[in-house]
Scaffold this motif. Structure first.
Motif, short mmCIF file in Angstrom:
data_model
loop_
_atom_site.label_atom_id
_atom_site.label_comp_id
_atom_site.label_asym_id
_atom_site.label_seq_id
_atom_site.Cartn_x
_atom_site.Cartn_y
_atom_site.Cartn_z
N LEU A 30 0.83 -1.21 0.00
CA LEU A 30 0.00 0.00 0.00
C LEU A 30 0.86 1.26 0.00
N THR A 32 3.53 1.74 -1.59
CA THR A 32 3.94 2.01 -2.97
C THR A 32 2.87 2.81 -3.70
N VAL A 33 1.63 2.44 -3.49
CA VAL A 33 0.51 3.18 -4.09
C VAL A 33 0.45 4.58 -3.50
N SER A 34 0.59 4.69 -2.20
CA SER A 34 0.51 5.98 -1.52
C SER A 34 1.62 6.92 -1.98
N LYS A 36 2.84 7.32 -4.81
CA LYS A 36 2.56 7.91 -6.13
C LYS A 36 1.76 9.19 -6.03
N TYR A 37 1.22 9.47 -4.86
CA TYR A 37 0.41 10.67 -4.63
C TYR A 37 0.95 11.44 -3.43
N LYS A 44 -5.37 10.07 -3.97
CA LYS A 44 -4.58 9.11 -3.19
C LYS A 44 -5.52 8.16 -2.45
N ALA A 47 -7.07 5.72 -4.88
CA ALA A 47 -6.08 4.74 -5.34
C ALA A 47 -5.82 3.70 -4.26
N GLU A 48 -5.75 4.14 -3.01
CA GLU A 48 -5.54 3.20 -1.91
C GLU A 48 -6.73 2.26 -1.76
N LYS A 50 -8.87 1.40 -4.11
CA LYS A 50 -8.86 0.48 -5.26
C LYS A 50 -7.84 -0.63 -5.04
N TYR A 51 -6.65 -0.25 -4.57
CA TYR A 51 -5.61 -1.25 -4.33
C TYR A 51 -6.06 -2.29 -3.30
#
Length: 130
Positions: A30, A32-34, A36-37, A44, A47-48, A50-51
């Motif tokens: 998570l 890694t996704v965070s 990106k924003y 953000k 995206a979190e 969705k992940y």
């Protein structure tokens, strides 16, 4: 009747405690996704979400954990609250530690085992007092 309540408390503790390490493992990546924003905000957050909700490793333990909450509220309506909260929360801790140990996590050595023993003794005192 108190045996039914105790069974409910233990079932809730299993649902809550045994799923905590799996939820933690299911949310791996998570950050890694965070990252990106960096500005944060709604993108953000979306995206979190969705992940997390597209990973069965997260969703399945979360669903089991939430089903434990349903059992908890049902049992709480029928049982003495002064027993429900300490028994359920303390046993949740034990099941979290044991599940983490099963998954290969370090649980903290002898202090953790002594703590678990003291929790079990405390639960027996609470139940025995009823």
């Amino acid at each position: 009747m108190w045996v039914d309540h105790l069974t409910g408390f233990i079932l809730v503790a299993i649902c809550w405690g045994s799923t905590n390490p799996f939820i933690k493992a299911g949310s791996a990546g998570l950050d890694t996704v965070s990252s990106k924003y960096p500005q944060g905000g709604i993108l953000k957050w979306l995206a979190e979400l969705k992940y997390l909700f597209t990973r069965w490793q997260y969703v399945l333990p979360l669903a089991i954990n939430l089903s434990g909450s349903v059992v908890y509220y049902y049992t709480l309506g029928k049982a003495d609250m002064s027993l429900a909260v300490p028994i359920t929360n303390s046993l949740t801790f034990i099941f979290s530690l044991l599940t983490g140990l099963f998954l290969g996590e370090s649980i903290g050595g002898i202090d953790a085992w002594i703590g678990m023993a003291l929790i079990v003794i405390g639960v027996m005192i609470c139940v025995g007092g009823q």
